[in-house]
Design a protein around this motif. Structure first.
Motif, PDB file in Angstrom:
ATOM      1  N   GLU A   1       0.866  -1.260  -0.099  1.00 52.94           N
ATOM      2  CA  GLU A   1       0.143  -0.130   0.109  1.00 52.94           C
ATOM      3  C   GLU A   1       0.850   1.420   0.054  1.00 52.94           C
ATOM      4  OE1 GLU A   1      -3.572   1.504   2.764  1.00 52.94           O
ATOM      5  OE2 GLU A   1      -2.314   0.185   3.606  1.00 52.94           O
ATOM      6  N   PHE A   2       2.184   1.287   0.734  1.00 52.63           N
ATOM      7  CA  PHE A   2       2.865   2.437   0.877  1.00 52.63           C
ATOM      8  C   PHE A   2       3.514   2.385  -0.636  1.00 52.63           C
ATOM      9  CE2 PHE A   2       7.155   3.775   2.169  1.00 52.63           C
ATOM     10  CZ  PHE A   2       6.659   5.078   2.686  1.00 52.63           C
ATOM     11  N   ALA A   3       3.950   1.496  -0.966  1.00 52.24           N
ATOM     12  CA  ALA A   3       4.737   1.461  -2.304  1.00 52.24           C
ATOM     13  C   ALA A   3       3.787   2.098  -3.390  1.00 52.24           C
ATOM     14  CB  ALA A   3       5.367   0.233  -2.704  1.00 52.24           C
ATOM     15  N   ALA A   4       2.741   1.751  -3.320  1.00 51.03           N
ATOM     16  CA  ALA A   4       1.775   2.404  -4.385  1.00 51.03           C
ATOM     17  C   ALA A   4       1.667   3.945  -4.265  1.00 51.03           C
ATOM     18  CB  ALA A   4       0.541   1.444  -4.460  1.00 51.03           C
TER      19      ALA A   4
ATOM     20  N   ILE B   1       6.826   3.941  -5.833  1.00 51.22           N
ATOM     21  CA  ILE B   1       7.927   3.154  -6.313  1.00 51.22           C
ATOM     22  C   ILE B   1       7.750   1.559  -5.772  1.00 51.22           C
ATOM     23  CG2 ILE B   1       9.700   4.862  -5.617  1.00 51.22           C
ATOM     24  CD1 ILE B   1      10.262   3.900  -2.930  1.00 51.22           C
ATOM     25  N   THR B   2       8.655   0.870  -6.265  1.00 48.21           N
ATOM     26  CA  THR B   2       8.328  -0.668  -6.145  1.00 48.21           C
ATOM     27  C   THR B   2       8.476  -1.289  -4.759  1.00 48.21           C
ATOM     28  OG1 THR B   2      10.443  -1.374  -6.662  1.00 48.21           O
ATOM     29  CG2 THR B   2       8.968  -1.129  -8.480  1.00 48.21           C
ATOM     30  N   PRO B   3       7.570  -2.298  -4.343  1.00 45.71           N
ATOM     31  CA  PRO B   3       7.720  -2.737  -3.074  1.00 45.71           C
ATOM     32  C   PRO B   3       9.354  -3.122  -2.665  1.00 45.71           C
ATOM     33  CG  PRO B   3       5.882  -3.714  -3.890  1.00 45.71           C
ATOM     34  CD  PRO B   3       6.600  -2.901  -5.080  1.00 45.71           C
TER      35      PRO B   3
ATOM     36  N   ALA C   1      11.977  -2.268   0.274  1.00 43.72           N
ATOM     37  CA  ALA C   1      12.736  -3.221   0.905  1.00 43.72           C
ATOM     38  C   ALA C   1      14.164  -2.887   1.046  1.00 43.72           C
ATOM     39  CB  ALA C   1      12.717  -4.542   0.388  1.00 43.72           C
ATOM     40  N   VAL C   2      14.630  -2.184  -0.194  1.00 43.08           N
ATOM     41  CA  VAL C   2      16.043  -1.595  -0.152  1.00 43.08           C
ATOM     42  C   VAL C   2      16.162  -0.740   0.650  1.00 43.08           C
ATOM     43  CG1 VAL C   2      17.764  -0.658  -1.601  1.00 43.08           C
ATOM     44  CG2 VAL C   2      16.711  -2.703  -2.413  1.00 43.08           C
ATOM     45  N   LEU C   3      15.419   0.265   0.936  1.00 43.68           N
ATOM     46  CA  LEU C   3      15.355   1.335   1.986  1.00 43.68           C
ATOM     47  C   LEU C   3      15.404   0.766   3.335  1.00 43.68           C
ATOM     48  CD1 LEU C   3      12.913   4.148   0.049  1.00 43.68           C
ATOM     49  CD2 LEU C   3      15.307   4.462   0.685  1.00 43.68           C
ATOM     50  N   LYS C   4      14.360  -0.086   3.696  1.00 41.65           N
ATOM     51  CA  LYS C   4      14.184  -0.658   4.982  1.00 41.65           C
ATOM     52  C   LYS C   4      15.237  -1.290   5.391  1.00 41.65           C
ATOM     53  CE  LYS C   4      10.457  -2.706   5.496  1.00 41.65           C
ATOM     54  NZ  LYS C   4       9.374  -3.487   5.502  1.00 41.65           N
TER      55      LYS C   4
ATOM     56  N   THR D   1      12.944  13.875  -4.553  1.00 40.24           N
ATOM     57  CA  THR D   1      11.436  13.595  -4.838  1.00 40.24           C
ATOM     58  C   THR D   1      10.652  12.426  -4.169  1.00 40.24           C
ATOM     59  OG1 THR D   1      12.176  12.424  -6.870  1.00 40.24           O
ATOM     60  CG2 THR D   1      11.659  14.875  -7.127  1.00 40.24           C
ATOM     61  N   THR D   2      11.542  11.476  -3.920  1.00 42.76           N
ATOM     62  CA  THR D   2      11.283  10.260  -3.177  1.00 42.76           C
ATOM     63  C   THR D   2      10.875  10.387  -1.841  1.00 42.76           C
ATOM     64  OG1 THR D   2      12.297   8.938  -5.141  1.00 42.76           O
ATOM     65  CG2 THR D   2      11.700   7.802  -2.579  1.00 42.76           C
ATOM     66  N   LEU D   3      11.825  11.265  -1.163  1.00 39.06           N
ATOM     67  CA  LEU D   3      11.745  11.494   0.233  1.00 39.06           C
ATOM     68  C   LEU D   3      10.649  12.507   0.532  1.00 39.06           C
ATOM     69  CD1 LEU D   3      12.890  11.298   3.076  1.00 39.06           C
ATOM     70  CD2 LEU D   3      14.225  13.297   2.393  1.00 39.06           C
TER      71      LEU D   3
END
Length: 79
Positions: free
Chosen positions: A20-23, A27-29, A33-36, A46-48
């Motif tokens: 839900e957050f990724a959508a 960005i992709t799930p 995961a890479v961020l987490k 822009t992503t932040l």
């Protein structure tokens, strides 16, 4: 580098799934995961912005700095 991304805590506070957050962020799930997992080398502003907009938070609620073990406070000991 010891920048920690605290997305798990923010998602749990909002009872929001990674999918839900990724959508919502756009960005992709897999990239979430890479961020987490601390494997990201950079985050675009822009992503932040999209992360903060989605979570209704400040960048400091998502990112925090933790000193590396053996850090020398920026001094290399050289002349």
């Amino acid at each position: 580098m010891a920048i920690v991304v605290d997305l798990d805590l923010q998602l749990a506070k909002r009872n929001m799934s990674v999918g839900e957050f990724a959508a919502a962020v756009g960005i992709t799930p897999a990239n979430i995961a890479v961020l987490k997992n601390g494997r990201a080398k950079a985050v675009r502003f822009t992503t932040l912005d999209a992360i903060c907009r989605t979570l209704g938070c400040q960048p400091g609620d998502v990112l925090r700095w933790v000193p590396d073990d053996g850090a020398n406070d920026g001094q290399d000991g050289g002349s």
